[in-house]
Design a protein around this motif. Structure first.
Motif, PDB file in Angstrom:
ATOM      1  N   ALA A 478      44.353   4.721  29.671  1.00 27.46           N
ATOM      2  CA  ALA A 478      43.165   4.982  28.841  1.00 27.46           C
ATOM      3  C   ALA A 478      43.477   4.621  27.398  1.00 27.46           C
ATOM      4  O   ALA A 478      44.544   4.959  26.896  1.00 27.46           O
ATOM      5  N   GLU A 481      38.595   4.687  24.004  1.00 27.18           N
ATOM      6  CA  GLU A 481      37.191   4.691  24.417  1.00 27.18           C
ATOM      7  C   GLU A 481      36.967   4.832  25.910  1.00 27.18           C
ATOM      8  O   GLU A 481      35.978   5.403  26.342  1.00 27.18           O
ATOM      9  N   ARG A 482      37.884   4.273  26.704  1.00 26.10           N
ATOM     10  CA  ARG A 482      37.649   4.241  28.143  1.00 26.10           C
ATOM     11  C   ARG A 482      38.902   4.624  28.911  1.00 26.10           C
ATOM     12  O   ARG A 482      40.017   4.433  28.433  1.00 26.10           O
ATOM     13  N   TYR A 484      40.813   3.557  32.470  1.00 27.68           N
ATOM     14  CA  TYR A 484      40.837   2.404  33.383  1.00 27.68           C
ATOM     15  C   TYR A 484      41.509   2.859  34.667  1.00 27.68           C
ATOM     16  O   TYR A 484      42.728   3.070  34.702  1.00 27.68           O
ATOM     17  N   THR A 499      38.165   0.025  37.533  1.00 29.02           N
ATOM     18  CA  THR A 499      36.915   0.561  37.018  1.00 29.02           C
ATOM     19  C   THR A 499      37.152   1.195  35.656  1.00 29.02           C
ATOM     20  O   THR A 499      38.057   2.017  35.506  1.00 29.02           O
ATOM     21  N   ALA A 500      36.346   0.792  34.675  1.00 30.33           N
ATOM     22  CA  ALA A 500      36.443   1.366  33.326  1.00 30.33           C
ATOM     23  C   ALA A 500      35.334   2.396  33.162  1.00 30.33           C
ATOM     24  O   ALA A 500      34.159   2.106  33.420  1.00 30.33           O
ATOM     25  N   ILE A 501      35.721   3.595  32.749  1.00 32.62           N
ATOM     26  CA  ILE A 501      34.780   4.712  32.606  1.00 32.62           C
ATOM     27  C   ILE A 501      34.789   5.150  31.139  1.00 32.62           C
ATOM     28  O   ILE A 501      35.859   5.280  30.538  1.00 32.62           O
ATOM     29  N   LYS A 502      33.596   5.373  30.578  1.00 30.15           N
ATOM     30  CA  LYS A 502      33.522   5.812  29.176  1.00 30.15           C
ATOM     31  C   LYS A 502      34.038   7.242  29.055  1.00 30.15           C
ATOM     32  O   LYS A 502      33.570   8.145  29.773  1.00 30.15           O
ATOM     33  N   LEU A 503      34.980   7.448  28.139  1.00 33.19           N
ATOM     34  CA  LEU A 503      35.605   8.769  28.027  1.00 33.19           C
ATOM     35  C   LEU A 503      34.604   9.842  27.607  1.00 33.19           C
ATOM     36  O   LEU A 503      34.675  10.988  28.047  1.00 33.19           O
ATOM     37  N   ALA A 509      31.585   1.917  32.487  1.00 33.22           N
ATOM     38  CA  ALA A 509      31.551   0.878  31.450  1.00 33.22           C
ATOM     39  C   ALA A 509      31.501  -0.481  32.132  1.00 33.22           C
ATOM     40  O   ALA A 509      30.651  -1.303  31.838  1.00 33.22           O
ATOM     41  N   THR A 543      39.138  -5.448  27.815  1.00 34.72           N
ATOM     42  CA  THR A 543      38.695  -4.047  27.886  1.00 34.72           C
ATOM     43  C   THR A 543      37.209  -3.912  27.563  1.00 34.72           C
ATOM     44  O   THR A 543      36.582  -2.928  27.924  1.00 34.72           O
TER      45      THR A 543
END
Ligand code: HEC
Length: 607
Positions: A478, A481-482, A484, A499-503, A509, A543
């Motif tokens: 991470a 911001e995100r 991973y 998969t990228a997820i918004k923190l 994302a 990213t």
């Protein structure tokens, strides 16, 4: 933590053992192949456990056996007093047992030492330890695997990454250790038990150290008590400190007295203390009808980093296991047990706690600390709070060893899905100052917890498929911001990938879907996330939107600087790291059913 693709058949144990077909005729013919661990466990429980698991007939217990090398055990089973119990076993089966008890492959003793190789460095003092290092599991104590001072800038230099050197692990069967890059050197362990200190720029070797068994942990390096030490753990449950400059041993301690305890999560150093998580192989033993399931409890142990004295040890299960009943075969059952810790703690210096993600239980009823995040006081070792994210998850492997319809009586009832935490918790601070504990679960879920509300869930998101086809295994990364999350799968149609997820809110994302994603942890630098696949393909993604910047196929043979024949394989288990403008990739982790074996460490630099 087992990777069960078709329940009875495949087990993945974390580091442990693999699993397909141990009771069938599908065991690979090579005794050193890590996939034979499950077969060895079975043979041992059937032939040897009667005396050596119970200390009956004044037989040495498993600790005593574990202290022997695989070569010594081979000798005892072929010509020594134990040969009578090995009668009827094939030569290769005897070797399986020797490799299993010895905790490392046969044959590395003679060739694993750097003096047997062609790449010795001229001696040189350690460089300075700096902020661009990748020291231990990651560059920080909070497991982000985010290196802001990577010396590589995304757009310009990553697409130009070229292989600079390759190092072959002699007689290695699986790229095993997680590399650390500190003070101008690479520190990395191997499944043969050798630890190497290499020059980070050229790959020449400064020293090797021979531990008692395979080393999967990352290596933490720091000055303490006037010397710079390097700390790591082995798959027999031992913890070591060696002189980082010379490789001379300084201390060694057991992290746990259970005979099949293992240290897989990387030790963390905070001030003068070393914090070590403990897991075990009991999970892959428990399904055996002859195995007295189960007596292991996960724990975290704090050591004095300089001298090795134990300061505290906190079990994930408060109660000691007690005898419960006997099976119809006469096997004694025990409990409660399980809740191993497979990954490294995250350190929260502000709240003076460490966080660990826990494994499943082995026995029912299941303790409420399983499949949980625990907050443990750094000073006292007291558990401040525990947040369970999946209750009643009791699971051991191979409960139907011959494909039987009846489950082994040693297995828990009811059985859980084995969706535990092999990912370590990551600590992130959002722009507004809020802190989150972020963690991926094997069942395919991403979580954010509030450290100030006893781990209350802030957000929860389905990220990938369940563990039946993969899920999140060894770790994630991470930035600010995100998160991973690498998700692995088994079937071609699995929605796997990175998969990228918004923190801030847990929303998606982006999702990048390489052909088959990885169980390996990923790594992130400003603008670029590096994530490998079980196929051996290494990828770099932007990213910002997940577009592919660079890829490299590691599943092939490489000429090595140490003259050892080497090839890459699955990117799983240990992951890529970035430091000083270079990318380091261990390739060939095979301790998972079907993983492609390899024995190489690759170092890339930008042109
Ligand atoms: C009937 C009980 C019994 C069984 C079954 C048995 N052992 Fe042993 N084992 C002993 C005893 C007693 C000793 C110690 C005396 C000796 O070395 O002969 C021993 C010693 C050993 C040692 C040497 C350990 C040391 O510290 O010196 C090894 C290695 C060993 N056993 C492995 C095995 C393996 C592997 C099996 C299964 C294939 C096995 N044993 C089956 C009773 C047993």
């Amino acid at each position: 933590m087992n990777f069960v693709s078709h329940r009875a058949v495949a087990l993945f144990v974390c580091l442990c053992a693999p699993l397909t077909g141990w009771a069938q005729n599908r065991t690979p013919p090579d005794p050193n192949h890590p996939q034979n661990t499950a077969r060895a466990i079975y043979l041992f429980a059937e032939r040897c456990g009667e005396c050596h698991d119970s200390s009956k007939n004044s037989a040495p217990d498993r600790y005593a056996l574990n202290s022997h090398t695989p070569e010594e055990i081979m000798a005892g089973l072929t010509a020594g007093s134990m040969a009578q119990f090995a009668k009827g076993l094939t030569d290769i089966e005897v070797r399986y047992i020797a490799v299993y008890l010895g905790g490392r492959p046969l044959g590395a003793d003679a060739v694993g030492d750097i003096h047997a190789m062609k790449n010795a460095c001229p001696s040189k003092p350690l460089g300075d330890i700096g902020s661009g290092d990748w020291n231990g599991w990651g560059p920080d104590l909070v497991n982000s695997r985010f290196q802001p001072n990577a010396g590589l800038t995304a757009a310009a230099r990553v697409p130009g990454l070229k292989l600079k050197w390759a190092f072959g692990f002699p007689e290695g069967n699986s790229a095993y250790g997680q590399p650390s890059i500190v003070a101008g050197r690479v520190f990395i362990g191997s499944d043969t038990g050798f630890v190497y200190s290499l020059d980070a720029a050229t790959g020449c070797a400064y020293w090797s150290y021979k531990a008692k068994a395979g080393i999967r942990t990352a290596i933490t390096v720091a000055p303490v008590g006037g010397k710079t030490l390097a700390w790591f753990g082995d798959v027999k449950g031992d913890v070591y400190a060696v002189n980082a400059a010379t490789g001379a041993g300084v201390w060694m301690q057991r992290a746990d007295t259970h005979p099949i305890a293992r240290v897989l999560g990387s030790p963390k150093l905070v001030g003068s203390r070393l914090y070590v998580p403990v897991a075990s192989l009991e999970e892959s033993s428990g399904g055996n009808p002859h195995y007295p399931c189960c007596t292991f409890r996960g724990s975290v142990v704090a050591f004095d980093a300089a001298g090795g004295k134990q300061i505290w040890k906190t079990y994930t299960i408060a109660d000691e296991p007690k005898p419960i009943k006997k099976t119809s075969l006469g096997t004694q059952l025990w409990g409660p047990a399980g809740v191993g810790i497979w990954s490294t703690p995250a350190i929260d210096t502000r709240r003076n706690v460490l966080y660990v993600g826990t494994g499943n239980g082995y026995t029912a009823p299941v303790p409420n600390t399983s499949d949980a995040v625990l907050a443990i006081d750094l000073d006292s070792g007291k558990i401040r709070w525990s947040r369970q994210l999946l209750p009643n998850d009791a699971s051991v492997s191979n409960c139907r060893p011959r494909g039987d319809s009846a489950k082994s009586e040693t297995c828990p009832e009811p059985e859980g899905p084995d969706y535990d935490f092999g990912n370590p918790p990551m600590l992130r601070t959002l722009a507004g100052g809020r802190t989150l504990i972020v963690i991926g679960q094997k069942g395919g879920d991403g979580w954010a917890l509030d450290p100030d509300r006893r781990g209350a869930v802030v957000w929860h998101r389905r990220v990938g498929p369940t563990a039946d086809s993969g899920g999140m295994l060894w770790g994630s990364a991470a930035d600010n911001e995100r998160a991973y999350f690498p998700v692995t799968g088994r079937r071609g149609s699995d929605p796997v990938g990175l998969t990228a997820i918004k923190l801030g809110n847990g929303e998606l994302a982006w999702h990048a879907s390489p052909a088959v994603a990885a169980g390996a942890p990923d790594a992130v630098i400003p603008g670029v996330v590096f994530s490998g696949a079980n196929t051996g393909m290494m990828y770099a993604f932007s990213t910002a939107d997940g577009h592919l910047l660079w890829q490299f196929d590691t599943n092939k043979e490489f000429p090595t600087i140490n003259g050892v024949a080497a090839k890459g394989g699955a990117l799983n288990g240990s992951g890529p790291v970035v430091s000083g403008g270079m990318l380091y990739v261990p390739s060939g982790y095979a301790d998972l059913g079907g993983g492609i074996r390899g024995n190489v460490l690759l170092a890339f630099g930008a042109e």
